[in-house]
Scaffold this active site. Structure first.
Site, mmCIF file in Angstrom:
data_model
loop_
_atom_site.group_PDB
_atom_site.id
_atom_site.type_symbol
_atom_site.label_atom_id
_atom_site.label_comp_id
_atom_site.label_asym_id
_atom_site.label_seq_id
_atom_site.Cartn_x
_atom_site.Cartn_y
_atom_site.Cartn_z
ATOM 1 C CG HIS A 156 -1.935 -1.202 0.340
ATOM 2 N ND1 HIS A 156 -1.775 -2.331 1.107
ATOM 3 C CD2 HIS A 156 -2.953 -1.487 -0.524
ATOM 4 C CE1 HIS A 156 -2.648 -3.256 0.725
ATOM 5 N NE2 HIS A 156 -3.380 -2.759 -0.258
ATOM 6 C CD GLU A 157 -5.246 1.096 -2.633
ATOM 7 O OE1 GLU A 157 -5.332 0.713 -3.819
ATOM 8 O OE2 GLU A 157 -5.786 0.489 -1.693
ATOM 9 C CG HIS A 213 -2.541 -2.792 -5.118
ATOM 10 N ND1 HIS A 213 -2.152 -4.091 -4.900
ATOM 11 C CD2 HIS A 213 -3.299 -2.444 -4.039
ATOM 12 C CE1 HIS A 213 -2.646 -4.513 -3.737
ATOM 13 N NE2 HIS A 213 -3.333 -3.528 -3.195
#
Length: 198
Positions: free
Chosen positions: A61-62, A65
């Site tokens: 997820h990170e 980004h």
């Protein structure tokens, strides 16, 4: 895409801390048992499961980004919030979980659309991971049990992050486009509610 030594350290610490927090949550330990937690039967197996499901869901997820931010010419780097990681572990031990392990910080000029797409990348990654874990769950046996947990955790991560509140991804997506936010948030939050209660 460069990963600094500090960023790598923060990602690893956050990965382990979240794995431990989710393992504590699943074990439902009495806080007085903390001293003996490492001798609790099944703890290490459970820790491996939570690191492979919740931990990987968080990491990707990170990193999603970061990848999209770098694509738009940003300098982007993950920074762990050590106080929030400690809170995540403590809350997991207490029988509930509050996790805000850190964030990807980026610098540079962005349009609203670019900012929205950077924010959207994380929850969409969790949806893709949930689909992958679902496919693995069809295998049956132990793999299915682990994969089922992966589906649940990644759907919860996607749904929670699409809420249009505070520093969550949903707020940034909605600031760019209410239509895109609604088209993403409704299924994300709906699936999260479904796996949470049913």
């Amino acid at each position: 895409m460069n990963v600094t030594r500090t960023e790598l350290r923060d990602l690893l610490v956050a990965w382990v801390a979240l794995g431990v927090a989710f393992a504590f949550l699943q074990l439902r330990l009495d806080p007085t048992e903390l001293v003996t937690v490492f001798t609790v039967p099944g703890f290490y197996r459970l820790l491996a499961v939570t690191m492979l499901t919740a931990g990987v869901g968080f990491l990707l997820h990170e990193l999603a980004h970061k990848v999209v931010a770098v694509h738009y010419g940003q300098y982007a780097e993950f920074r762990a919030d050590y106080g929030m990681l400690l809170l995540a572990v403590a809350s997991g031990l207490a029988g509930f979980l509050f996790a805000a392990p850190g964030a990807v910080h980026h610098r540079g000029r962005l349009t609203d659309r670019q900012g929205g797409l950077i924010a959207l990348a994380g929850p969409v990654t969790n949806l893709v991971l949930a689909g992958g874990f679902y496919a693995l769950s069809l295998a049956g046996g132990v793999v299915a049990a682990v994969a089922g947990y992966g589906v649940t955790i990644n759907l919860l991560l996607a749904g929670f992050n699409m809420l249009p509140y505070g520093p969550l991804d949903g707020r940034k997506v909605r600031a760019w486009s209410t239509a895109v936010w609604a088209a993403t948030a409704v299924p994300c939050v709906g699936l999260a509610v479904y796996v949470l209660f049913f």
